[in-house]
Design an enzyme around this catalytic site. Sequence first.
Site, short mmCIF file in Angstrom:
data_model
loop_
_atom_site.label_atom_id
_atom_site.label_comp_id
_atom_site.label_asym_id
_atom_site.label_seq_id
_atom_site.Cartn_x
_atom_site.Cartn_y
_atom_site.Cartn_z
N ASP A 102 31.43 -43.55 -27.09
CA ASP A 102 31.22 -43.09 -25.79
C ASP A 102 31.24 -43.99 -24.72
OD1 ASP A 102 30.92 -40.27 -24.11
OD2 ASP A 102 31.41 -39.81 -26.62
N HIS B 235 34.09 -46.35 -24.08
CA HIS B 235 34.41 -44.66 -22.38
C HIS B 235 34.53 -45.11 -21.93
CE1 HIS B 235 35.00 -41.33 -25.37
NE2 HIS B 235 35.14 -42.13 -25.96
#
Length: 1168
Positions: A249, A272
């Site tokens: 993430d 991310h």
Amino acid sequence: MATTIANGTPVVDKAKDAAESVGDKVSEAATTVGDKAKDAAASVGVKVPGAKAGGASLDVKASGAKGDGKTDDSAAFAAAWKEACAAGSTITVPKGEYLVESLEFKGPCKGPVTLELNGNLKAPATVKTTKPHAGWIDFENLADFTLNGNGAIFDGQGSLAWKANDCAKTGKCNSLPINIRFTGLTNSKIKSITSTNSKLFHMNILNCKNITLEDIGIDAPPESLNTDGIHIGRSNGVNLIGAKIKTGDDCVSIGDGTENLIVENVECGPGHGISIGSLGRYPNEQPVKGVTVRKCLIKNTDNGVRIKTWPGSPPGIASNILFEDITMDNVSTPVLIDQEYCPYGHCKAGVPSKVKLSDVTIKNIKGTSATKVAVKLMCSKGVPCTNIALADINLVHNGKEGPAVSACSNIKPILSGKLVPAACTEVAKPANAEVFRIGSSPGSDITQALLRAFTSACQAPTPSKVLIPKGQFRLGEIMMSGPCKSPVEITLLGTVLADGNSIHGKEKWVVFQRMDGFRLNGGGTFDGEGNAAWRVNNCHKTFQCKKLPISIRFDFVTNAEIRDISSIDAKNFHINVIGAKNMTFNNVKIMAPAESPNTDGIHLGRSVGVSIINSRIATGDDCVSVGDGMVNLLVKNVVCGPGHGISVGSLGRYGHEQDVSGIRVINCTLQETDNGLRIKTWPSAACSTTASNIHFENIILRNVSNPILIDQEYCPWNQCNKQKSSSIKLANISFKRIRGTSGNKDAVKLLCSKGYPCENVQVGDINIQYTGADGPATFMCSNVRPKLVGTQFPKASNAEVFTIGSSSGSDITQALLKAFTSACQSSSPSKVVIPKGEFKLGEIEMRGPCKAPVEVTLQGTVKADGNAIQGKEKWVVFGNIDGFKLNGGGAFDGEGNSAWRVNNCHKTFNCKKLPISIRFDFVLNSEIRDISSIDAKNFHINVLGAKNMTMDNIKIIAPEESPNTDGIHLGRSDGVKILNSFISTGDDCISVGDGMKNLHVEKVTCGPGHGISVGSLGRYPHEQAVSGIKIINCTLQETDNGLRIKTWPSAACSTTASDIHFEDIIVKNVSNPILIDQEYCPWNQCNKQKASTIKLANISFKNIRGTSGNKDAVKLLCSKGYPCQSVEIGDIDIEYNGADGPATFQCSNVSPKLLGSQSPKACSAQAA
């Protein structure tokens, strides 16, 4: 244990709910705290983070820890902490592997505490339910705390937990522990620790003040869900200095209430990216301000630096954010502001975010983008971003879809430095989410797999895609029905094949039903396998027949787009649309043999707002058929044939039919069809309705039978009563600019109802030829009096045609003058036809006024005298005519070669004039279309005193060395359009003289030549003002100048030139692409010391892009006496690669208003 705020909501939840983290978080930064952030606190008397602990050192093994990786050492750590906290001591953890269930290192303590780690900590692998967002290792309410990791690892053993994580589906995560939580720490330091395989976030920093994290490692695989590296919220003065983060993430996510944060020397990826947000999900969120992210490397991540806020949010603020000196390596969307962030569809989509973003700087971002959109700034409609600065961006994308682009919405960024890609060249749009792939092998039956995938996509809370891969698959009868929770897209890359049997009695194969926002695309094919069915189909012969399945049905589908698909060999209709609203078919291909019965391409009924564009339909029945209840249909750029043409109807067969209105069929081609443009209604109709506002325009026909047909006695199989008139009322119908060839002599047949004659039928500019033995073509009417506009062939009224009967090679000067005179004196609209062939034509003036409109159709070529003919100023003149038309596809050949050799007008004022090829003097309401002018001796075309004139598809050709051969020169005229034309000549492609008003130039290709010029102005006294000039969507190539305004110094008059706009222009190796020259002085026959008195105002150059042939890409040389006013420059991207480069943007006596981006940089040099 989660710390709570006043209203009892967990702070971690408010700062950032784990559910959002699967979607992604955005990050930014501004207000640089300074490179001395690590020790700046000391200079103002604040304690330095991590003050040294006093007291004795405590060894956890002395408290009973084993460090064998098997024994639970939780109690030993708790005991050591209790003792150290009470005295302010140091805890040492020797080498080893310590299994601990969960630990809470809570304060406040009596003095500074140091935790010295030399061993690693390991969590249990099993997944246990905890309180929401609790920590595995908690550090809470500590001051002057130091954690020295010495490379120690906190292993969360999260692989089992990731499989149980349901955040992506539900938007609410299971209660999984965060690896390490720092809550309420002040003046503390965390150094040299690594968090691996956390079950949820790796580190969470909340309500902390003045803490430093240094030399941090985060490691988890890309598929680990919600494993944010470091999340920071409601903290002030956090410094993250030096980290390597690999996770599933966000590497770093920044929640509400974060102030004065520095993120520096972080290597991020996979993951991310670095995100600020998401913000605005909860009420009472605190502002984010003073965030700096700098000197970072982001590699192979799903995002780069990002700010994300929820739509429909409560008010919020994020400001003073700086992203600087960041390298991107294969990063998707490296720079992103997303104020429509909405994972799982859990938001008020369409309601603007109220989080105000301001004072954001994105500077020196370089590297490679994995996506075409490298910079995406999608700000809120409700509170647009303000003071967002982009500087020195260099992001390259090498994918097949083309170079990197920048997309923006609701933002006007401040631009500086070099920007690659150029800023804001596209409009930013939200992206789609989940993809459901059909994993079946080619040749298999995918019916159930497709239905399962569609059902999952339809139930997903976010927009989703179903992907059918390349290959051939069998597909049975299937119904994909909504309503769906959010839009669904189906991408068909391969081919799906129906059962090849006839399947009598079934009416469907593939059905898409009751969906909003549906998309179907991919370039794949629906193969109906209709061959066997056609042999037994008798529906085209009788009412009483068993139905066969329609290939694709769209039932009550709204806001849909069907693009890049094919339907072949349907058993019945290929595509049927009913109950649709706002639907587009684009690049759809439909193929079936001409002998395949009832295989209509696209049939539509009871729908509103459907467009069929850029498509190809070849089938055994109507290409497009329009049933009752159809409202607002656009059919554009469709090629039809073989087939039965494009039909409205049949109407009136059934009771309770609804009205049809707003049908437009434009720019289409029909070839080898049994009918062309058709409206058909049944006699003895079962209902009384209307069909109105139906327009066919700009249609090409190639061997089409019954090209134009209104048939209100439509009665297939003779199963109706023709003695009873149709009760369907037809009104407001037009057929305009229909041209080509007919397959039979009935070129136009308007057979209207005796009971309800057609009303307001207009026929204009029809040219349909028929060469059959039973010819010529006819124009038949019954129960209708059409309004005739322009010309009609075949003849539809008493208009006369005067054809020049001379043989090819002869001189037609007198014959043409005689024919024109007769036409001009005729009381009805008339046409003069010059047939195919080559004819000599001397000097000729065809002047009115005429009694009725005159059309001259030039099909052949007329040639001027090839001698120089000095002293004469005209060749062909059309003057003082109202409603004039010139067309036919022919050419005016000025035979200028010998004249150019003696022409010296480009060198001196005192020269003998040469004849202009074509002059239009005081011609009103005219159309000049489909003609060519080649090798003029002087100007090709001159327009003077015109009003309301259109030139369309004009071709002008002369060598670039032909002097003074302006393509089209215009002056003292009002309302002229030049469209869709090609001009290649030796002087200005288009030159605008004094007195010109309201000129529109669009889709003109110019070059070689001298570009498109306004002027020169000011050479003569009594010149009139110029205004309302618009040049758009043009291409200039290899020209000596580009877009030019030129006025003389020491002008002979004082006038104005205003409201001049150049927009959407491509330049290809053009010298001086953008030029205002108020010192224009050819042959040096003027006084340059005296400033031009021509006043220039309200001028714009927008979206001009391409390459320059010299370094003077933009040169604005305005008058010293009358500086240019209101000059606007927007989105200029002109490159020059010459040795004397780079390109320059010069300004003199002007202060242009700058919009968007400019390359080269505006006014970087003084014009000379």
